[in-house]
Design a protein around this motif. Structure first.
Motif, mmCIF file in Angstrom:
data_model
loop_
_atom_site.group_PDB
_atom_site.id
_atom_site.type_symbol
_atom_site.label_atom_id
_atom_site.label_comp_id
_atom_site.label_asym_id
_atom_site.label_seq_id
_atom_site.Cartn_x
_atom_site.Cartn_y
_atom_site.Cartn_z
ATOM 1 N N ALA A 75 19.817 -4.145 4.919
ATOM 2 C CA ALA A 75 18.702 -3.508 4.211
ATOM 3 C C ALA A 75 19.045 -2.069 3.828
ATOM 4 C CB ALA A 75 17.460 -3.519 5.082
ATOM 5 N N VAL A 76 18.258 -1.544 2.904
ATOM 6 C CA VAL A 76 18.422 -0.169 2.440
ATOM 7 C C VAL A 76 17.199 0.630 2.865
ATOM 8 C CG1 VAL A 76 18.701 1.270 0.389
ATOM 9 C CG2 VAL A 76 19.721 -0.991 0.442
ATOM 10 N N LYS A 77 17.426 1.837 3.394
ATOM 11 C CA LYS A 77 16.323 2.726 3.755
ATOM 12 C C LYS A 77 15.969 3.573 2.542
ATOM 13 C CE LYS A 77 17.121 3.594 8.661
ATOM 14 N NZ LYS A 77 17.423 4.664 9.625
ATOM 15 N N VAL A 78 14.709 3.508 2.142
ATOM 16 C CA VAL A 78 14.239 4.263 0.981
ATOM 17 C C VAL A 78 13.107 5.168 1.426
ATOM 18 C CG1 VAL A 78 13.271 4.109 -1.339
ATOM 19 C CG2 VAL A 78 14.827 2.343 -0.539
ATOM 20 N N GLU A 79 13.205 6.453 1.088
ATOM 21 C CA GLU A 79 12.170 7.417 1.443
ATOM 22 C C GLU A 79 11.262 7.631 0.244
ATOM 23 O OE1 GLU A 79 13.072 11.651 2.718
ATOM 24 O OE2 GLU A 79 13.003 10.563 4.624
ATOM 25 N N ILE A 80 9.949 7.429 0.456
ATOM 26 C CA ILE A 80 8.978 7.616 -0.619
ATOM 27 C C ILE A 80 7.920 8.615 -0.160
ATOM 28 C CG2 ILE A 80 9.296 5.291 -1.531
ATOM 29 C CD1 ILE A 80 6.513 4.642 -0.274
ATOM 30 N N VAL A 81 7.152 9.120 -1.111
ATOM 31 C CA VAL A 81 6.016 9.976 -0.800
ATOM 32 C C VAL A 81 4.763 9.182 -1.132
ATOM 33 C CG1 VAL A 81 4.837 12.129 -1.293
ATOM 34 C CG2 VAL A 81 7.320 12.062 -1.272
ATOM 35 N N ASP A 82 3.937 8.943 -0.126
ATOM 36 C CA ASP A 82 2.726 8.145 -0.289
ATOM 37 C C ASP A 82 1.532 8.987 0.142
ATOM 38 O OD1 ASP A 82 1.191 5.804 -0.780
ATOM 39 O OD2 ASP A 82 1.147 5.408 1.370
ATOM 40 N N GLY A 83 0.762 9.445 -0.827
ATOM 41 C CA GLY A 83 -0.406 10.257 -0.506
ATOM 42 C C GLY A 83 -0.043 11.580 0.139
ATOM 43 N N GLY A 84 1.054 12.195 -0.280
ATOM 44 C CA GLY A 84 1.478 13.477 0.277
ATOM 45 C C GLY A 84 2.233 13.363 1.585
ATOM 46 N N LYS A 85 2.460 12.149 2.058
ATOM 47 C CA LYS A 85 3.164 11.928 3.315
ATOM 48 C C LYS A 85 4.469 11.192 3.040
ATOM 49 C CE LYS A 85 0.662 11.056 6.967
ATOM 50 N NZ LYS A 85 -0.126 10.388 8.015
ATOM 51 N N THR A 86 5.568 11.630 3.658
ATOM 52 C CA THR A 86 6.863 10.990 3.468
ATOM 53 C C THR A 86 6.966 9.771 4.368
ATOM 54 O OG1 THR A 86 7.837 13.141 2.980
ATOM 55 C CG2 THR A 86 9.342 11.360 3.518
ATOM 56 N N LYS A 87 7.365 8.646 3.781
ATOM 57 C CA LYS A 87 7.498 7.400 4.542
ATOM 58 C C LYS A 87 8.856 6.775 4.244
ATOM 59 C CE LYS A 87 2.573 6.504 4.538
ATOM 60 N NZ LYS A 87 1.499 5.546 4.269
ATOM 61 N N THR A 88 9.405 6.074 5.246
ATOM 62 C CA THR A 88 10.679 5.388 5.085
ATOM 63 C C THR A 88 10.423 3.884 5.008
ATOM 64 O OG1 THR A 88 11.779 7.123 6.347
ATOM 65 C CG2 THR A 88 12.975 5.068 6.037
ATOM 66 N N ILE A 89 10.915 3.272 3.946
ATOM 67 C CA ILE A 89 10.725 1.846 3.698
ATOM 68 C C ILE A 89 12.067 1.143 3.868
ATOM 69 C CG2 ILE A 89 9.987 0.137 1.985
ATOM 70 C CD1 ILE A 89 7.750 2.030 2.596
ATOM 71 N N LEU A 90 12.064 -0.010 4.518
ATOM 72 C CA LEU A 90 13.257 -0.845 4.613
ATOM 73 C C LEU A 90 13.095 -1.996 3.638
ATOM 74 C CD1 LEU A 90 13.848 -1.099 8.451
ATOM 75 C CD2 LEU A 90 15.259 0.076 6.797
ATOM 76 N N ALA A 91 14.070 -2.201 2.773
ATOM 77 C CA ALA A 91 13.998 -3.284 1.790
ATOM 78 C C ALA A 91 15.398 -3.792 1.487
ATOM 79 C CB ALA A 91 13.335 -2.804 0.512
ATOM 80 N N LYS A 92 15.493 -5.077 1.208
ATOM 81 C CA LYS A 92 16.763 -5.649 0.776
ATOM 82 C C LYS A 92 16.981 -5.281 -0.696
ATOM 83 C CE LYS A 92 18.156 -8.303 4.336
ATOM 84 N NZ LYS A 92 18.277 -9.733 4.443
ATOM 85 N N PRO A 93 18.239 -5.214 -1.139
ATOM 86 C CA PRO A 93 18.543 -4.805 -2.515
ATOM 87 C C PRO A 93 17.881 -5.666 -3.593
ATOM 88 C CG PRO A 93 20.533 -4.757 -1.198
ATOM 89 C CD PRO A 93 19.462 -5.362 -0.339
ATOM 90 N N ALA A 94 17.500 -6.901 -3.269
ATOM 91 C CA ALA A 94 16.856 -7.771 -4.264
ATOM 92 C C ALA A 94 15.531 -7.192 -4.738
ATOM 93 C CB ALA A 94 16.638 -9.163 -3.675
ATOM 94 N N HIS A 95 14.922 -6.329 -3.929
ATOM 95 C CA HIS A 95 13.617 -5.755 -4.265
ATOM 96 C C HIS A 95 13.713 -4.318 -4.799
ATOM 97 C CE1 HIS A 95 11.906 -9.236 -2.295
ATOM 98 N NE2 HIS A 95 12.606 -8.947 -1.219
ATOM 99 N N LEU A 96 14.924 -3.882 -5.102
ATOM 100 C CA LEU A 96 15.142 -2.523 -5.588
ATOM 101 C C LEU A 96 15.783 -2.547 -6.966
ATOM 102 C CD1 LEU A 96 16.692 -0.974 -2.351
ATOM 103 C CD2 LEU A 96 14.324 -0.893 -3.070
ATOM 104 N N LYS A 97 15.513 -1.510 -7.739
ATOM 105 C CA LYS A 97 16.137 -1.382 -9.060
ATOM 106 C C LYS A 97 16.508 0.083 -9.241
ATOM 107 C CE LYS A 97 15.408 -2.293 -13.922
ATOM 108 N NZ LYS A 97 14.430 -2.522 -14.979
ATOM 109 N N ALA A 98 17.770 0.343 -9.607
ATOM 110 C CA ALA A 98 18.238 1.712 -9.775
ATOM 111 C C ALA A 98 17.533 2.369 -10.948
ATOM 112 C CB ALA A 98 19.741 1.729 -10.009
ATOM 113 N N GLN A 99 17.180 3.642 -10.760
ATOM 114 C CA GLN A 99 16.527 4.407 -11.838
ATOM 115 C C GLN A 99 17.593 4.900 -12.804
ATOM 116 O OE1 GLN A 99 14.381 7.870 -10.535
ATOM 117 N NE2 GLN A 99 13.349 8.110 -12.490
ATOM 118 N N THR A 100 17.346 4.698 -14.083
ATOM 119 C CA THR A 100 18.280 5.197 -15.086
ATOM 120 C C THR A 100 17.797 6.572 -15.536
ATOM 121 O OG1 THR A 100 17.043 4.042 -16.804
ATOM 122 C CG2 THR A 100 18.968 2.921 -15.897
ATOM 123 N N GLU A 101 18.719 7.438 -15.785
ATOM 124 C CA GLU A 101 18.392 8.830 -16.137
ATOM 125 C C GLU A 101 17.627 8.930 -17.403
ATOM 126 O OE1 GLU A 101 19.153 11.569 -14.153
ATOM 127 O OE2 GLU A 101 19.820 10.127 -12.654
#
Length: 101
Positions: A75-101
């Motif tokens: 799995a990949v650890k992804v840090e997001i901001v949810d309602g002003g609070k930082t949270k760490t999400i665990l997800a497999k790469p199948a559920h992620l998509k790289a952001q293009t610039e």
């Protein structure tokens, strides 16, 4: 008099739209999405893939964008901001998509 707590209806409550593929996307997902590699510091979008059951995050975080902070097993650890609070999400790469610039 006895009071009871209302039922929560479970973690998949109200996810019919989030967890259903469009007709053109039905069936198995492309394997290259499941084995994608993400670098630390890279921005990724969280998007649940309904045809992959393994490695899902909670549906309330669907659509968020976060930063990769590491790996934990497959799995990949992804840090997001949810309602002003930082949270760490665990997800497999199948559920992620790289952001293009």
């Amino acid at each position: 008099m006895r009071t009871t707590m209302p039922s929560s209806n479970g973690p998949l409550h109200s996810t019919r739209g989030k967890l259903s593929n469009d007709p053109r996307d039905r069936g198995t997902s492309p394997p290259q999405r499941a084995i994608a590699d993400y670098d630390e510091g890279q921005k990724v979008h969280l998007k649940l893939d309904p045809s992959v059951n393994d490695g899902r995050f909670h549906a309330r975080f669907n659509g968020h964008t976060g930063t990769v902070v590491g790996k934990q097993g497959a799995a990949v650890k992804v840090e997001i901001v949810d309602g002003g609070k930082t949270k760490t999400i665990l997800a497999k790469p199948a559920h992620l998509k790289a952001q293009t610039e």
